[in-house]
Design a protein around this motif. Structure first.
Motif, PDB file in Angstrom:
ATOM      1  N   HIS A 136      -3.028  -8.562   6.624  1.00 41.89           N
ATOM      2  CA  HIS A 136      -3.635  -7.654   5.681  1.00 41.89           C
ATOM      3  C   HIS A 136      -2.632  -7.006   4.807  1.00 41.89           C
ATOM      4  O   HIS A 136      -1.371  -6.992   5.113  1.00 41.89           O
ATOM      5  N   VAL A 137      -3.222  -6.316   3.933  1.00 38.59           N
ATOM      6  CA  VAL A 137      -2.327  -5.443   2.752  1.00 38.59           C
ATOM      7  C   VAL A 137      -2.419  -4.106   2.664  1.00 38.59           C
ATOM      8  O   VAL A 137      -3.571  -3.673   2.357  1.00 38.59           O
ATOM      9  N   PRO A 138      -1.903  -3.171   3.453  1.00 38.70           N
ATOM     10  CA  PRO A 138      -1.952  -1.740   3.479  1.00 38.70           C
ATOM     11  C   PRO A 138      -1.900  -1.148   2.057  1.00 38.70           C
ATOM     12  O   PRO A 138      -1.071  -1.439   1.124  1.00 38.70           O
ATOM     13  N   ILE A 166      -8.555   5.674   3.980  1.00 41.80           N
ATOM     14  CA  ILE A 166      -7.285   5.112   3.892  1.00 41.80           C
ATOM     15  C   ILE A 166      -6.409   6.343   4.166  1.00 41.80           C
ATOM     16  O   ILE A 166      -6.545   7.534   4.160  1.00 41.80           O
ATOM     17  N   ARG A 317       0.680 -10.350   0.688  1.00 40.67           N
ATOM     18  CA  ARG A 317       0.417 -10.939   1.903  1.00 40.67           C
ATOM     19  C   ARG A 317       1.390 -11.838   2.247  1.00 40.67           C
ATOM     20  O   ARG A 317       1.647 -12.308   3.655  1.00 40.67           O
ATOM     21  N   HIS A 324       3.357  -1.379   1.553  1.00 39.83           N
ATOM     22  CA  HIS A 324       2.127  -1.352   1.097  1.00 39.83           C
ATOM     23  C   HIS A 324       1.843  -1.452  -0.428  1.00 39.83           C
ATOM     24  O   HIS A 324       2.848  -1.702  -1.186  1.00 39.83           O
ATOM     25  N   PRO A 345     -10.931  -1.403  -0.558  1.00 41.07           N
ATOM     26  CA  PRO A 345      -9.718  -0.906   0.300  1.00 41.07           C
ATOM     27  C   PRO A 345     -10.199  -0.032   1.433  1.00 41.07           C
ATOM     28  O   PRO A 345      -9.487   0.607   2.142  1.00 41.07           O
ATOM     29  N   ARG A 349      -6.786  -0.961   3.658  1.00 39.56           N
ATOM     30  CA  ARG A 349      -6.150  -2.363   3.523  1.00 39.56           C
ATOM     31  C   ARG A 349      -7.083  -3.375   2.831  1.00 39.56           C
ATOM     32  O   ARG A 349      -8.275  -3.183   2.819  1.00 39.56           O
TER      33      ARG A 349
END
Length: 375
Positions: A136-138, A166, A317, A324, A345, A349
């Motif tokens: 996943h993408v913070p 967040i 990704r 981040h 979000p 993430r």
């Protein structure tokens, strides 16, 4: 999918279209060195037969005219598979126009549209085409403008930390070119009080301080648990950034105004940052952003995507040294209003590609944006 070339041949890029749309901010916005009350989104569509890719950047409305007048003819008619080659062709074609700045934004928007087009032609999510390296993408919540009063700042920070979960947020400091240090310190202390100790706190001075000011401020940041000090001095002052970094415990970050891969190389060789920032809507698109990430990895550093989170998400990704992306209030507001397929979000993430939609999964709401057309 309707092919745009004979059977067995690669589909070609049939057309490149561009337009600009300007939206007023929901409140006056400012940082240490600039104030604004509107933001311009420049949209590019790349077409091959019945398939369309969508890319964008933020910048002057004239960027759209540059895409139409200079870049469209460079890309049109070439194979849609060859995105790095098309990026190189654009870079070579603009040599005498000046690659940094507006032109770099134009190239970036076209490049993002071409990657989206390729993935859609293949029927794949862009995140899958590039190949995920992380699950996943913070993201971090970003805003906290110097123009906000205490109540606005607290409400925004609590929304990210409490409502959306967040675990990292950022405010702007360096007000009035670093001449309002007392208010900077007050706002940092109030931000920490608003979010508590469990949420990470970041600050961004947008190059407002001198080196000595920044080093002194870094000590205050340490006392308040701040872990990210963005552009403490102007980002072109690589020696100054390195000096601040050497005198601070907090991580120093910069790079959002990098328009070429060579710029990032200079920054990394100078030892100027603890985390490299790069902006895919400025540096040459996803093609160059991914190269910047690899360059940072070679120096043992992570990369962070600056602003325009939906433009970065799929490529992020694919990056093993990702720290981040910036969930920037101004851009998120526009992207939520005008993009179908906007990401959630929640929990801090993103999961680009999780829904299986081809490309980056976004569609531009042209009819909704048309009243705001500016170029």
């Amino acid at each position: 999918m309707t092919p745009s070339a004979p059977a067995g041949a690669a589909p070609s890029v049939d057309a490149i279209e561009a337009a600009a749309y300007t939206l007023a901010t929901d409140a006056p916005e400012g940082d240490g060195t600039l104030a604004w009350d509107r933001t311009t989104l420049v949209v590019v569509h790349a077409r091959s037969g019945a398939t369309t890719g969508f890319g964008y950047t933020y910048g002057a409305p004239e960027t759209a005219a540059y895409v139409r007048g200079h870049l469209a003819s460079v890309v049109t008619g070439r194979p849609a598979w060859d995105v790095p080659g098309l990026n190189e062709a654009m870079t070579r074609a603009v040599r005498n126009d000046g690659r940094p700045g507006l032109v770099a934004g134009a190239i970036s928007a076209v490049d993002i549209a071409l990657w989206d087009l390729k993935a859609r032609l293949l029927g794949l999510p862009l995140a899958h085409l590039l190949g995920p390296a992380v699950p996943h993408v913070p993201v971090y919540g970003s805003g906290g403008f110097t123009t906000y009063d205490d109540r606005q700042q607290e409400r925004q920070l609590r929304h990210w930390a409490e409502d959306q979960g967040i675990p990292r947020v950022k405010i702007k400091i360096g007000e009035s070119w670093g001449s309002a240090g007392h208010r900077d310190r007050e706002r940092i202390a109030k931000a920490r009080a608003a979010i508590g100790d469990a949420t990470e706190l970041y600050v961004d001075a947008n190059g407002a301080y001198t080196v000595k000011q920044a080093v002194r401020m870094a000590r205050f940041l340490d006392d308040h648990g701040v872990t990210w000090f963005e552009e403490p001095v102007p980002s072109d002052d690589l020696d100054g950034l390195a000096r601040v970094r050497a005198g601070a415990v907090v991580d120093v970050a910069a790079g959002e105004y990098g328009y070429t891969l060579a710029y990032f190389g200079h920054m990394l060789r100078a030892g100027a940052v603890d985390c490299l920032q790069a902006d895919a809507t400025r540096c040459g698109g996803l093609t160059v952003w991914l190269r910047a990430a690899a360059l940072a990895e070679a120096f043992g550093l992570e990369i962070s995507g600056h602003c325009a989170p939906h433009a970065h998400a799929a490529a992020a990704r694919a990056v093993p040294n990702l720290r981040h992306l910036e969930w920037f209030h101004d851009h998120v507001r526009i992207e939520s209003l005008w993009f179908d397929g906007a990401l959630d979000p929640q929990g801090g993430r993103l999961a680009p590609g999780a829904d299986g939609a081809p490309g980056h999964g976004l569609t531009f709401k042209t009819a909704d944006a048309e009243p705001h057309r500016s170029g």
